[in-house]
Design an enzyme around this catalytic site. Structure first.
Site, PDB file in Angstrom:
ATOM      1  CE  LYS A 225      12.773   9.773  23.782  1.00 42.44           C
ATOM      2  NZ  LYS A 225      12.847   9.500  25.239  1.00 42.44           N
ATOM      3  NE  ARG A 235      14.395  16.496  26.380  1.00 41.18           N
ATOM      4  CZ  ARG A 235      15.188  16.638  25.332  1.00 41.18           C
ATOM      5  NH1 ARG A 235      15.662  17.835  25.019  1.00 41.18           N
ATOM      6  NH2 ARG A 235      15.504  15.594  24.587  1.00 41.18           N
ATOM      7  CE  LYS A 248      17.603  13.872  27.311  1.00 38.85           C
ATOM      8  NZ  LYS A 248      16.388  13.291  27.918  1.00 38.85           N
ATOM      9  CD  GLU A 264      18.435   1.677  17.299  1.00 39.64           C
ATOM     10  OE1 GLU A 264      18.132   0.761  18.097  1.00 39.64           O
ATOM     11  OE2 GLU A 264      19.342   2.495  17.539  1.00 39.64           O
ATOM     12  CE  LYS A 279       8.462  11.144  23.116  1.00 47.87           C
ATOM     13  NZ  LYS A 279       8.604  10.919  24.560  1.00 47.87           N
ATOM     14  CB  SER A 305       5.319  17.566  25.073  1.00 48.01           C
ATOM     15  OG  SER A 305       6.710  17.619  24.729  1.00 48.01           O
TER      16      SER A 305
END
Length: 357
Positions: A225, A235, A248, A264, A279, A305
């Site tokens: 991500k 959000r 973030k 990961e 993502k 989104s």
């Protein structure tokens, strides 16, 4: 024994593969013996030789739930997307099942008064998501339900973890995330989808689920991500955008990195992930391709989104054809290796595929 080539084995293997691919291409007879347009001339012929196919089984429909009864609330930054009260979410889940969609993904719009710095509401067995899961399972038992495991819909600061001394505390966050995962599993969630990007969360959740007897609850890890600019409308939809303090980047991945993505994924598989997520999707098709080819694990991608909003606005402005653009982007996901795609277009595409069947 000394090797005749001092290049690392992985590089030598890749070089051999490239040489073999080149040989396959150059061994074909040239024009006019080879006319690649021959198989493109008719619809039936194109379908006959198509390398990748998109079906309803490849689609997951994400939607947002909120408190109330009979409530539909538009998400302004996502044209055509609404927050739904639980009773309407049940109707949407029933529609998804009737269209043949295998699963839905639920995300909560948590009221401001229920948010705090510790994300306490995330661990409430009677929170909005847990009630929605129970209600949908009671009415539409055959639809798969995927629940996000992350704290940003519940924190007063909009982050996916717990802040201690001005930083996201990884291990303190794990404690809360594990409790959140357990209440969602108890509510009947089929697939838990940790999207928080804390280190070690898959192993911690897998251990907790096994110890609690939820041995068949699946883990879909958002293993890759990225700290992306494509999350803004999401959000807004869950109500965390306006309250987010800072960014973030200390826990989501650097968009410049792909080798790190492979690490990961490898770690999360070793810790017990059943499936992994990439993502965003479209900007990271190279990573999606590498993950699927390297690990062979069920690999999902999220048409975020921001991707949805760009396509929708482009259609509204007459810049692109809606059907062509939607189907093309989803086929690109499939071509890159996505077994399933989270997309807000899922219902629309499923209706189209069903009509064509």
């Amino acid at each position: 024994m000394a090797m005749s080539d001092d290049k690392p084995l992985s590089l030598r293997t890749e070089r051999i593969k490239r040489a073999e691919e080149k040989q396959r291409v150059t061994s074909q007879p040239g024009f006019p013996a080879t006319r690649l347009r021959r198989t493109r001339m008719q619809d039936w012929s194109r379908r006959l030789v198509r390398e990748n196919h998109l079906g309803v089984d490849n689609l997951v429909w994400p939607f947002f739930v909120m408190e109330g009864d009979g409530v539909r609330q538009p998400v302004e930054s996502m044209p055509g997307v609404e927050r739904l009260s639980i009773d309407l979410a049940i109707q949407a889940a029933r529609e998804a099942a009737e269209l043949g969609l295998p699963a839905i993904a639920l995300f909560p719009y948590t009221e401001m008064g229920l948010r705090d710095a510790e994300a306490s509401e995330a661990c409430n067995p009677a929170n909005l998501i847990c009630r929605a899961v129970r209600a949908i399972k009671a009415e539409v038992p055959d639809i798969g339900i995927i629940c996000d495991v992350a704290l940003d819909p519940y924190t007063s600061h909009g982050h996916d973890g717990i802040i201690v001394d001005g930083e996201i505390d990884n291990d303190r966050s794990l404690e809360v995330l594990v409790r959140q995962a357990l209440v969602q599993a108890e509510a009947g969630c089929d697939i838990l989808a940790p999207s928080d990007m804390m280190d070690g969360r898959i192993g911690a959740m897998r251990t907790a689920l096994e110890d609690a007897g939820y041995i068949n609850t699946k883990l879909l890890s958002y293993a890759v991500k990225y700290a992306s600019g494509f999350y803004g409308p999401f959000r807004d939809a869950v109500g965390s955008g306006a309250m987010l303090k800072g960014d973030k980047q200390s826990y989501q991945m650097d968009p410049a990195n792909s080798e790190e993505a492979m690490r990961e994924v490898a770690l999360d598989i070793a810790e017990g992930a059943d499936m992994v997520m990439i993502k965003p999707g479209l900007p990271y098709l190279d990573v999606l391709y590498r993950v699927k080819k390297t690990f062979g694990i069920p690999t999902f991608a999220y048409q975020t989104s921001g991707e949805y909003a760009m396509l929708s606005v482009g259609v509204e402005n007459g810049c692109i054809d809606r059907n062509t653009a939607i189907m093309e982007t989803l086929m690109c996901y499939r071509r890159a290796g996505a077994d399933a795609i989270f997309t807000y277009f899922a219902r629309e595409v499923a209706e189209r595929l069903k009509a064509e069947d």
